[in-house]
Design a protein around this motif. Sequence first.
Motif, PDB file in Angstrom:
ATOM      1  N   PRO A  51     -29.816 -23.858   6.687  1.00  0.00           N
ATOM      2  CA  PRO A  51     -29.536 -23.319   8.020  1.00  0.00           C
ATOM      3  C   PRO A  51     -30.347 -24.022   9.100  1.00  0.00           C
ATOM      4  CG  PRO A  51     -31.001 -21.845   6.825  1.00  0.00           C
ATOM      5  CD  PRO A  51     -30.597 -22.919   5.853  1.00  0.00           C
ATOM      6  N   SER A  52     -29.842 -23.948  10.320  1.00  0.00           N
ATOM      7  CA  SER A  52     -30.534 -24.518  11.470  1.00  0.00           C
ATOM      8  C   SER A  52     -30.562 -23.502  12.596  1.00  0.00           C
ATOM      9  CB  SER A  52     -29.833 -25.799  11.941  1.00  0.00           C
ATOM     10  OG  SER A  52     -28.534 -25.515  12.404  1.00  0.00           O
ATOM     11  N   SER A  53     -31.541 -23.644  13.485  1.00  0.00           N
ATOM     12  CA  SER A  53     -31.635 -22.774  14.657  1.00  0.00           C
ATOM     13  C   SER A  53     -31.955 -23.625  15.873  1.00  0.00           C
ATOM     14  CB  SER A  53     -32.707 -21.694  14.460  1.00  0.00           C
ATOM     15  OG  SER A  53     -33.952 -22.270  14.130  1.00  0.00           O
ATOM     16  N   THR A  54     -31.368 -23.278  17.014  1.00  0.00           N
ATOM     17  CA  THR A  54     -31.592 -24.022  18.244  1.00  0.00           C
ATOM     18  C   THR A  54     -31.878 -23.046  19.377  1.00  0.00           C
ATOM     19  OG1 THR A  54     -29.201 -24.065  18.662  1.00  0.00           O
ATOM     20  CG2 THR A  54     -30.144 -25.973  17.576  1.00  0.00           C
ATOM     21  N   ALA A  55     -32.864 -23.385  20.215  1.00  0.00           N
ATOM     22  CA  ALA A  55     -33.290 -22.523  21.312  1.00  0.00           C
ATOM     23  C   ALA A  55     -32.308 -22.593  22.471  1.00  0.00           C
ATOM     24  CB  ALA A  55     -34.683 -22.944  21.777  1.00  0.00           C
ATOM     25  N   LEU A  56     -31.990 -21.432  23.060  1.00  0.00           N
ATOM     26  CA  LEU A  56     -31.047 -21.356  24.172  1.00  0.00           C
ATOM     27  C   LEU A  56     -31.663 -20.817  25.454  1.00  0.00           C
ATOM     28  CD1 LEU A  56     -27.846 -19.874  22.435  1.00  0.00           C
ATOM     29  CD2 LEU A  56     -28.287 -22.261  23.037  1.00  0.00           C
ATOM     30  N   ASP A  57     -32.405 -19.689  25.373  1.00  0.00           N
ATOM     31  CA  ASP A  57     -32.877 -19.032  26.594  1.00  0.00           C
ATOM     32  C   ASP A  57     -34.068 -18.144  26.271  1.00  0.00           C
ATOM     33  OD1 ASP A  57     -32.879 -18.495  29.296  1.00  0.00           O
ATOM     34  OD2 ASP A  57     -31.289 -16.984  29.215  1.00  0.00           O
ATOM     35  N   VAL A  58     -34.814 -17.797  27.317  1.00  0.00           N
ATOM     36  CA  VAL A  58     -35.986 -16.922  27.209  1.00  0.00           C
ATOM     37  C   VAL A  58     -35.895 -15.884  28.323  1.00  0.00           C
ATOM     38  CG1 VAL A  58     -38.500 -16.804  27.193  1.00  0.00           C
ATOM     39  CG2 VAL A  58     -37.348 -18.856  26.322  1.00  0.00           C
ATOM     40  N   ASP A  90     -37.681 -12.271  30.490  1.00  0.00           N
ATOM     41  CA  ASP A  90     -38.949 -11.903  31.120  1.00  0.00           C
ATOM     42  C   ASP A  90     -39.961 -11.364  30.123  1.00  0.00           C
ATOM     43  OD1 ASP A  90     -38.090 -12.606  33.678  1.00  0.00           O
ATOM     44  OD2 ASP A  90     -37.178 -10.650  34.032  1.00  0.00           O
ATOM     45  N   GLU A  91     -39.491 -10.742  29.050  1.00  0.00           N
ATOM     46  CA  GLU A  91     -40.392 -10.164  28.058  1.00  0.00           C
ATOM     47  C   GLU A  91     -40.850 -11.174  27.008  1.00  0.00           C
ATOM     48  OE1 GLU A  91     -37.336  -8.584  28.820  1.00  0.00           O
ATOM     49  OE2 GLU A  91     -38.490  -7.530  30.362  1.00  0.00           O
ATOM     50  N   GLY A  92     -40.322 -12.377  27.050  1.00  0.00           N
ATOM     51  CA  GLY A  92     -40.688 -13.379  26.058  1.00  0.00           C
ATOM     52  C   GLY A  92     -39.765 -13.424  24.865  1.00  0.00           C
ATOM     53  N   GLY A  93     -38.676 -12.659  24.903  1.00  0.00           N
ATOM     54  CA  GLY A  93     -37.670 -12.756  23.857  1.00  0.00           C
ATOM     55  C   GLY A  93     -36.872 -14.040  24.005  1.00  0.00           C
ATOM     56  N   MET A  94     -36.301 -14.515  22.902  1.00  0.00           N
ATOM     57  CA  MET A  94     -35.540 -15.760  22.919  1.00  0.00           C
ATOM     58  C   MET A  94     -34.139 -15.539  22.367  1.00  0.00           C
ATOM     59  SD  MET A  94     -38.209 -18.759  21.703  1.00  0.00           S
ATOM     60  CE  MET A  94     -38.723 -17.942  20.188  1.00  0.00           C
ATOM     61  N   LEU A  95     -33.207 -16.298  22.908  1.00  0.00           N
ATOM     62  CA  LEU A  95     -31.880 -16.411  22.325  1.00  0.00           C
ATOM     63  C   LEU A  95     -31.800 -17.730  21.584  1.00  0.00           C
ATOM     64  CD1 LEU A  95     -29.498 -15.227  25.203  1.00  0.00           C
ATOM     65  CD2 LEU A  95     -30.223 -13.925  23.191  1.00  0.00           C
ATOM     66  N   VAL A  96     -31.245 -17.697  20.376  1.00  0.00           N
ATOM     67  CA  VAL A  96     -31.085 -18.912  19.582  1.00  0.00           C
ATOM     68  C   VAL A  96     -29.691 -18.910  18.964  1.00  0.00           C
ATOM     69  CG1 VAL A  96     -33.549 -19.004  19.031  1.00  0.00           C
ATOM     70  CG2 VAL A  96     -31.975 -17.914  17.422  1.00  0.00           C
TER      71      VAL A  96
END
Length: 632
Positions: A44-51, A53-59
């Motif tokens: 599997p692979s994961s790629t960063a998309l967005d962050v 205000d609370e520091g959570g990330m979308l991947v």
Amino acid sequence: MPRCGTPGTATAEWVAASGRRDVCHLLHLTCQDESVLTTLLSLPSSTALDVNDEGGMLVLYDGTGVRQVNEIAPDGSWRALTDLGDSCRHAQFVPGSRSVIVEHDSGGNERGQLSILDLDEPGLPTMTPLVHDLDYLHHLIAAKPGRVLYTTNRRNRVDFDLIARELATGEDTVLYDGGGWVMAVSASPDDRWVVLCVASAPANSIQLLLVETATQTVTELTPADALNDQGQVSWLPDSSAIVVSSDADRDRKALRRYDLSTAAWSDVLVDDAHDLASWLSPDGEQLLVAVVDDGEVALAAHRLSDGSELARLDLPAGGCTALAFGTPDPVWSPDGSFAAFTYSSPITPPTVYRYVPASGEVIAVPAPDMPEVPKLTMPESLRVPSFDGEQVPVFVFRPTGPDLGSTVLHIHGGPEGASMRIWHPVIASLAAEGHTVIVPNVRGSACYGKRWYSLDDRQLRLDSVKDLAAIHAWLPTIGADQSRAVLWGGSYGGYMVLAGLAFQPELWAAGVDIVGIASLVTFLENTSDYRRATREREYGYLATDREFLETASPLSRVDDIRAPLFVIHGANDPRVPLSEAEQITAALEQRGVACELAVYPDEGHGLAKLKNRLDAYPRAFSFLRQHLATVE
């Protein structure tokens, strides 16, 4: 189903009849090698998309076999946000809310649709349609408080307009409808301006436009007729200026600043030997700078005021941290406390990392339950002299399995793409199978300067094919057998495979063509309208260059092809229509040339679904085993 009268795998009867001991050896390896291929393809692979205000990330994470949106909470826990049968393309948090905008398509048709998720909904959130019209393309640009910016070609199928949709009312406001393929958009923090990256007249060129959104007043920041490439636009926090990666007036991309008040350009950071790109921190104090060096991309923090280096990010050497084609750009958290990005290398699947400026820490955020990666090796970087004295960059992957004495040239798409030092399970699998794998950046490739990426434009098209012959002639210098050399490539790389087999039939033992172009004429006639408008600038115009386009098409020389060919294509491909695969295989079938065509009804321009990759690639490997075994 197999076509052209060639079995998909060798049978015991065929082996016995051949009387070849090397055939038996190859078939003995089949089960073991396909197991390795399955393991590598399934990592599997994961790629960063967005962050947020609370520091959570979308991947984006493909652990299910199809790339889906996941949220990583500040405590590191993962939550799946989508579970579609098709791949998600992009996603962003809506600032000041608990909502996420997701871009997704159907069956690889690339007609992006936008939906909204409510993160407060327990379990898997419901996807509520936001911008849906299945006949057109819609691309998520930016999620803003209370609205979303997107581009769409619904006006005439060719030009992309920039639209702002109010989330509360669904009302659309046109911010730009001046025409062209809008490839990227960067909105100013005060929402007064947007900078558009628009495909311009010369091949491989991008024009920068500054648009005042209230009046749609357009200012040309770069000429429409200049051979320039632009990208990675960052705004200063007070919306007074932008920082851009640009090769205007130079061979390599430098970091340049444009001040709106003076309408003046100035240099921020220049490296005459390397392409640069950057992403400005929210406070405007520092730049996260990418330096491209022969397929490797390193990151460092620099001060905006004087360009001085603050820190180099401590990452494994030999990979890419940005600008790897198909990988999203790094993204800063809104408070600037960290930046999220994706790292990949030939031995490391794409993994999300966090950079914390205050401490200088670089922290990996591995995917859940990541299995162990098989032992792999990094490539050598070499140069191959071509017919006119140019030096072609190549990466050489030595066999990690028993050496079969064969070589596979793995050719990237584009044509202005590039082979980077990234994770590519097929390349790793080819090496594990026992092939030497040559990964070239033939003329026309990006990341080696403007001069290099311009050397295959229009009438120079076949010069890039000559680079393949130069690599073939060079093979003995690395101990490779010229009689066992194979071409493998996708998209424009598929065109290169077919062109090599057609124009150099005596050189190549076999080919694997994935979503490739058989005829430049029929490709331009049948591709999507918006792509034709741009691709003619690269290949030539149907109205004026048809004779050359015919001459440079593999289909025009199909009677010369004698090497076995395996073809993979998605039925929904909007870029290179399925008819390109059908016509080349039909022509070979008529001549009795060994070939197979594998068509996937739920795919587009390439194979996005693991189940299809696990079907197509083992078949292609088996095809090569069979036909290489017969090479004297």
